[in-house]
Design an enzyme around this catalytic site. Structure first.
Site, PDB file in Angstrom:
ATOM      1  N   ARG A  69       0.830  -1.216   0.000  1.00  0.00           N
ATOM      2  CA  ARG A  69       0.000   0.000   0.000  1.00  0.00           C
ATOM      3  C   ARG A  69       0.861   1.261   0.000  1.00  0.00           C
ATOM      4  O   ARG A  69       0.466   2.284  -0.563  1.00  0.00           O
ATOM      5  CB  ARG A  69      -0.927   0.004   1.210  1.00  0.00           C
ATOM      6  N   LYS A 108     -19.588 -15.049   0.893  1.00  0.00           N
ATOM      7  CA  LYS A 108     -21.008 -14.766   1.103  1.00  0.00           C
ATOM      8  C   LYS A 108     -21.643 -14.070  -0.072  1.00  0.00           C
ATOM      9  O   LYS A 108     -20.972 -13.367  -0.816  1.00  0.00           O
ATOM     10  CB  LYS A 108     -21.144 -13.850   2.317  1.00  0.00           C
ATOM     11  N   GLY A 135      -9.578  -7.630  -1.833  1.00  0.00           N
ATOM     12  CA  GLY A 135      -8.338  -8.025  -1.174  1.00  0.00           C
ATOM     13  C   GLY A 135      -7.987  -9.486  -1.352  1.00  0.00           C
ATOM     14  O   GLY A 135      -6.852  -9.838  -1.678  1.00  0.00           O
ATOM     15  N   GLY A 190     -13.428  -2.914   0.036  1.00  0.00           N
ATOM     16  CA  GLY A 190     -14.778  -2.326   0.072  1.00  0.00           C
ATOM     17  C   GLY A 190     -15.008  -1.308  -1.027  1.00  0.00           C
ATOM     18  O   GLY A 190     -16.083  -1.274  -1.643  1.00  0.00           O
TER      19      GLY A 190
HETATM   20  P1  AMP Z   1     -14.835 -12.644   0.224  1.00  0.00           P
HETATM   21  O1  AMP Z   1     -14.135 -11.741   1.191  1.00  0.00           O
HETATM   22  O2  AMP Z   1     -16.315 -12.631   0.340  1.00  0.00           O
HETATM   23  O3  AMP Z   1     -14.334 -12.484  -1.191  1.00  0.00           O
HETATM   24  O4  AMP Z   1     -14.453 -14.117   0.677  1.00  0.00           O
HETATM   25  C1  AMP Z   1     -13.170 -14.637   0.570  1.00  0.00           C
HETATM   26  C2  AMP Z   1     -13.118 -15.883   1.387  1.00  0.00           C
HETATM   27  O5  AMP Z   1     -14.065 -16.798   0.925  1.00  0.00           O
HETATM   28  C3  AMP Z   1     -11.790 -16.594   1.332  1.00  0.00           C
HETATM   29  O6  AMP Z   1     -11.160 -16.472   2.572  1.00  0.00           O
HETATM   30  C4  AMP Z   1     -12.160 -18.035   1.024  1.00  0.00           C
HETATM   31  O7  AMP Z   1     -11.499 -18.970   1.851  1.00  0.00           O
HETATM   32  C5  AMP Z   1     -13.632 -18.082   1.308  1.00  0.00           C
HETATM   33  N1  AMP Z   1     -14.333 -19.108   0.544  1.00  0.00           N
HETATM   34  C6  AMP Z   1     -14.344 -19.291  -0.781  1.00  0.00           C
HETATM   35  N2  AMP Z   1     -15.037 -20.397  -1.106  1.00  0.00           N
HETATM   36  C7  AMP Z   1     -15.482 -20.931   0.050  1.00  0.00           C
HETATM   37  C8  AMP Z   1     -16.247 -22.097   0.372  1.00  0.00           C
HETATM   38  N3  AMP Z   1     -16.690 -22.927  -0.578  1.00  0.00           N
HETATM   39  N4  AMP Z   1     -16.498 -22.335   1.675  1.00  0.00           N
HETATM   40  C9  AMP Z   1     -16.036 -21.515   2.632  1.00  0.00           C
HETATM   41  N5  AMP Z   1     -15.312 -20.401   2.391  1.00  0.00           N
HETATM   42  C10 AMP Z   1     -15.029 -20.122   1.110  1.00  0.00           C
END
Ligand code: AMP
Length: 393
Positions: free
Chosen positions: A37, A198, A349, A372
């Site tokens: 950064r 999510k 990120g 974000g």
């Molecule tokens: P995000 O910040 O929403 O982009 O989420 C990223 C995180 O999602 C990473 O740390 C991944 O380990 C997690 N992730 C991706 N696929 C899965 C899954 N099938 N089950 C649980 N966590 C997941």
């Protein structure tokens, strides 16, 4: 075109410039653990120094919640920045008040001051106008180069712009330009590759990309909730039950564009040594097992779409890529994207970390530094800190 003034549009020669940077770096035992950064701010800082400006650098670090927390001091950043800029950097133990006023009164062109964590004051996150006025006081020009906090209306990102001529730095300009161009004027077909944990925090993102893109490829934990909404049994996989209704609505509206996994890698635990197997989504995931990656048929199918894309916007990994055994979907698609002729825009990120781990970050068209802020922009939401800057005439 970027609609706001940038550092090129104002006379910064010998001026006192307040620069909002994103030095929210990870610290380990009081040292900067990752300086990316800080490096991202260098083009703007070099430009200002070449024009003999006097720099007052302001940033937040972590979440001190309006209190002075010594472990969240920006002091450890000063020597790292001094090395990178190859110039002296004076750390000031405050971001407003007499300490800054005295430094400003004695400052010489080309001097660099790094101010203490702006979030040590509660007025920062409240965007308190009086606090913003105090921040602005020692300076003649405000430059915002902190893309990572551009989605927050805080005193150091939005408030100060009321008191000073306010322009963008190069990082902010480049991030907004690249992401906006990918959304508004992409080379078609535009493909969105979405994953991560999510869907609840990415509903607006899915809606906006559904309107702009020809195809949405959805994997990762996010896909689980969509698959569950279609009636598939996901065992103990991460599924957001409270978002099932929303997932159904999105599938009703945009189902024709959305492609979900046809097979999954499932594991008995989130552990590198856990038993795993590949299965089609039509088979129920056994109780106690979890989907941890997309399967080989899905990798192949998503890869085909990526190979034919004009532009790919990627947010969110395809699985739990932090564990090597579950990283194949994420890494293989990263390699396919790097090899494809498509414009590749990687944001968020975790996704940036994943392409770096896959060794192909430098083969992407753009890897966004924001989390974000990137999501906000891709969701079609305005960034308050960009809105606050002066318009180009
Ligand atoms: P995000 O910040 O929403 O982009 O989420 C990223 C995180 O999602 C990473 O740390 C991944 O380990 C997690 N992730 C991706 N696929 C899965 C899954 N099938 N089950 C649980 N966590 C997941």
């Amino acid at each position: 075109m970027f609609p706001k003034k940038t550092v090129r549009d104002v006379d910064v020669q010998n001026r006192r410039v307040l620069v909002r940077v994103d030095f929210n770096v990870p610290l380990k035992e009081g040292r900067v653990a990752d300086d990316s950064r800080i490096r991202a701010s260098l083009p703007t800082l070099h430009y200002l120094l070449e024009h003999n400006a006097i720099l007052f650098l302001i940033s937040h670090l972590g979440r001190p919640k309006g209190q002075r927390k010594p472990e969240l001091s920006l002091a450890p950043v000063a020597p790292v920045l001094a090395d990178l800029l190859d110039t002296e950097v004076t750390f000031l133990p405050d971001c407003i008040g007499p300490v800054v006023a005295e430094a400003a009164a004695r400052a010489k062109p080309g001097q660099v001051f790094l101010l203490e964590n702006v979030r040590f004051y509660p007025g920062e996150t409240k965007n308190d106008p009086e606090f913003a006025r105090q921040l602005a006081e020692p300076a003649e020009i405000f430059v915002n180069d902190a893309f990572g906090t551009a989605h927050r209306a805080h005193a150091s990102t939005v408030g100060v712009a009321q008191y000073l001529p306010a322009v963008a730095g190069f990082l902010l300009e480049q991030e907004v330009t690249m992401l906006t161009q990918a959304l508004e004027a992409p080379q078609h077909p535009l493909v969105a590759l979405l994953g991560g944990a999510k869907i609840s925090d990415k509903i607006k993102l899915v809606e906006n990309l559904s309107q702009k893109a020809q195809t949405l490829l959805i994997g990762g934990g996010m896909a689980n909730t969509f698959l569950a909404a279609q009636g598939h049994d996901l065992g103990d996989s991460l599924v957001e039950t409270e978002a099932l209704e929303e997932a159904r609505r999105l599938l009703d509206l945009y189902g024709a564009k959305i492609r979900l996994p046809v097979d999954l890698l499932v594991a008995e635990a989130l552990d590198p040594n856990a038993a795993t197997r590949t299965q089609d989504v039509s088979e129920p995931v056994p109780a106690g097992w979890k989907a941890v990656d997309i399967g080989p048929k899905t990798i192949e199918a998503f890869g085909q779409v990526i190979r034919q894309a004009g532009t790919v916007i990627w947010n969110g990994p395809m699985g739990v890529f932090e564990i090597d055994a579950f990283a194949r979907g994420t890494f293989t698609l990263a390699w396919i994207l790097a090899d494809s002729p498509a414009q590749s825009i990687v944001g968020g990120g975790d996704t940036a970390a994943a392409v770096r781990l896959a060794g192909v970050a430098d083969r992407m068209t753009h890897v966004s530094t924001g989390g974000g802020a990137t999501l906000h922009l891709l969701a079609g939401e305005p960034l308050p800190a960009v809105e606050a800057l002066d318009n180009k005439e």
